[in-house]
Design a protein around this motif. Structure first.
Motif, PDB file in Angstrom:
ATOM      1  N   SER A 287     -23.669  -0.805  18.260  1.00 25.23           N
ATOM      2  CA  SER A 287     -22.400  -0.259  18.749  1.00 25.23           C
ATOM      3  C   SER A 287     -22.549   1.188  19.197  1.00 25.23           C
ATOM      4  O   SER A 287     -21.743   1.678  20.004  1.00 25.23           O
ATOM      5  N   ILE A 343     -17.931  -6.574  10.175  1.00 22.78           N
ATOM      6  CA  ILE A 343     -16.639  -6.478  10.870  1.00 22.78           C
ATOM      7  C   ILE A 343     -16.607  -5.262  11.782  1.00 22.78           C
ATOM      8  O   ILE A 343     -16.197  -5.354  12.956  1.00 22.78           O
ATOM      9  N   ALA A 344     -17.046  -4.108  11.275  1.00 23.88           N
ATOM     10  CA  ALA A 344     -17.027  -2.887  12.086  1.00 23.88           C
ATOM     11  C   ALA A 344     -17.959  -3.000  13.284  1.00 23.88           C
ATOM     12  O   ALA A 344     -17.593  -2.636  14.414  1.00 23.88           O
ATOM     13  N   GLY A 346     -19.137  -5.762  14.785  1.00 27.09           N
ATOM     14  CA  GLY A 346     -18.635  -6.738  15.747  1.00 27.09           C
ATOM     15  C   GLY A 346     -17.435  -6.228  16.526  1.00 27.09           C
ATOM     16  O   GLY A 346     -17.328  -6.438  17.745  1.00 27.09           O
ATOM     17  N   TRP A 347     -16.536  -5.526  15.829  1.00 26.84           N
ATOM     18  CA  TRP A 347     -15.340  -5.010  16.502  1.00 26.84           C
ATOM     19  C   TRP A 347     -15.701  -3.939  17.535  1.00 26.84           C
ATOM     20  O   TRP A 347     -15.172  -3.941  18.647  1.00 26.84           O
ATOM     21  N   THR A 350     -17.245  -5.534  20.673  1.00 25.47           N
ATOM     22  CA  THR A 350     -16.295  -6.214  21.549  1.00 25.47           C
ATOM     23  C   THR A 350     -15.478  -5.239  22.383  1.00 25.47           C
ATOM     24  O   THR A 350     -14.835  -5.647  23.360  1.00 25.47           O
ATOM     25  N   ARG A 351     -15.522  -3.946  22.005  1.00 18.40           N
ATOM     26  CA  ARG A 351     -14.810  -2.927  22.786  1.00 18.40           C
ATOM     27  C   ARG A 351     -15.701  -2.308  23.841  1.00 18.40           C
ATOM     28  O   ARG A 351     -15.440  -1.220  24.365  1.00 18.40           O
TER      29      ARG A 351
END
Length: 353
Positions: A287, A343-344, A346-347, A350-351
């Motif tokens: 990310s 979760i962090a 993946g989120w 996706t942004r």
């Protein structure tokens, strides 16, 4: 696997191994400095070096998740700095495909680290601990400081050093009655496990009554107990260096004896879930390269990644004791920081913009 996938995997793998070597080396150097305080005429500097060298497998296993995070940041950051990732994305390579290519080398390191923690670290750690205990004092002058404590019914057991092959040194047995009054004390310089029982040598015994204490010495005595060399070896080393195949039975044994066992269960689930922790941290690292956090220099992203790794370790250290205090399931305490990473990561991916 395509040519670029192999190139990306090599970049991430090389960076991860480099980071792992630096982290383990710094930790080992710090440990050598700490051991200097214990150096005496009996425990020489060479003994301290031997101790640190044989604890390297445990240190390597502990730093695998942190090294995977920084290694993925460095490896992907190099490719991003030279616009190679941009070209590959423009050529049609999707983000999930890049994620899989990045996870492969990280999981290879995770599996190798798990195997080291399962088969190498337990043996080397036990040798390191026993070598240090034997070097720090003569076999005839062991005291109750340090060493291993265990329990067999109303008898509390202390052993100063545990060697492979069923040999123990500095044995002390304290027996209490049902009202928790000390009734018997036994000290032995050495014990050998033979045919399902212990043969103690050079023994001093004390029988305590309400009005007097009677002491005598014997050369040898048989000690029948359920405490085996394997159980004492488990107590002698750090929980993080024990293999998963022994941690769970050990936790059940402690539970049966009425002793603290939840920390052993916690160590079991942490080791089992470590590959998932590595994958979650790699997603967080991605990310910083592909997600909204990609702005900024490579140095700034690596620094932020280090902070994320430190926070992850602190969260592990927080949820672990919290689960012991509040009686939460050990698997929940071990999985919570990992789930947050997944979760962090993946989120944030996706942004991607």
């Amino acid at each position: 696997m395509g040519q670029f996938d192999r190139y990306l995997a090599g970049s991430v793998l090389g960076a991860t191994l480099g980071v792992l070597a630096v982290l383990v080396g710094l930790d080992a150097l710090s440990s050598v400095i700490d051991e200097l305080d214990d150096v005496t005429a009996d425990y020489a500097f060479s003994d301290a070096l031997i101790y640190v060298v044989f604890t390297l497998p445990r240190r390597l296993h502990e730093y695998v998740p942190f090294a995977a995070l920084i290694g993925a940041l460095v490896g992907l950051g190099r490719l991003a700095a030279t616009s190679e990732l941009t070209v590959v994305r423009a050529a049609g390579r999707s983000l999930p495909q890049l994620a899989i290519a990045t996870l492969r080398p990280a999981l290879v390191v995770a599996v190798v680290g798990f195997l080291i923690g399962e088969f190498v670290s337990p043996v080397s750690e036990q040798y390191a601990v026993s070598h240090k205990a034997l070097a720090q004092g003569s076999q005839s002058s062991f005291t109750g400081r340090g060493g291993v404590w265990n329990r067999d019914g109303n008898t509390f057991i202390h052993v100063s050093a545990v060697e492979r092959g069923g040999i123990i040194h500095g044995v002390q047995l304290l027996t209490f009655d049902d009202e928790r009054r000390l009734t018997r004390s036994l000290r032995a310089e050495r014990g050998t496990y033979q045919r399902g029982q212990w043969l103690l040598e050079k023994i001093s015994r004390t029988e305590l009554t309400q009005d007097r204490a009677v002491t005598d010495t014997v050369t040898q005595q048989v000690w029948k107990t359920e405490v085996t060399p394997q159980l004492l070896a488990l107590e002698a080393v750090a929980l993080d260096s024990l293999p998963t195949r022994e941690l769970w039975p050990y936790a059940q044994y402690l539970r049966k004896q009425g002793l603290m066992y939840r920390d052993v269960e916690l160590a079991f689930w942490r080791k089992v879930l470590q590959p998932f922790a590595v994958a979650g941290l790699v997603l967080v690292a991605m990310s910083f390269i592909f997600g909204p956090l990609r702005e900024g220099s490579l140095g700034a992203r690596i620094f932020t990644g280090v902070i994320v790794g430190v926070v992850f370790r602190i969260s592990q250290d927080f949820f672990g004791p919290a689960s012991l205090i509040f009686g939460l399931p050990a698997i929940l305490a071990a999985a919570m920081p990992i789930l947050v990473c997944w979760i962090a990561g993946g989120w944030l991916l996706t942004r991607d913009t």
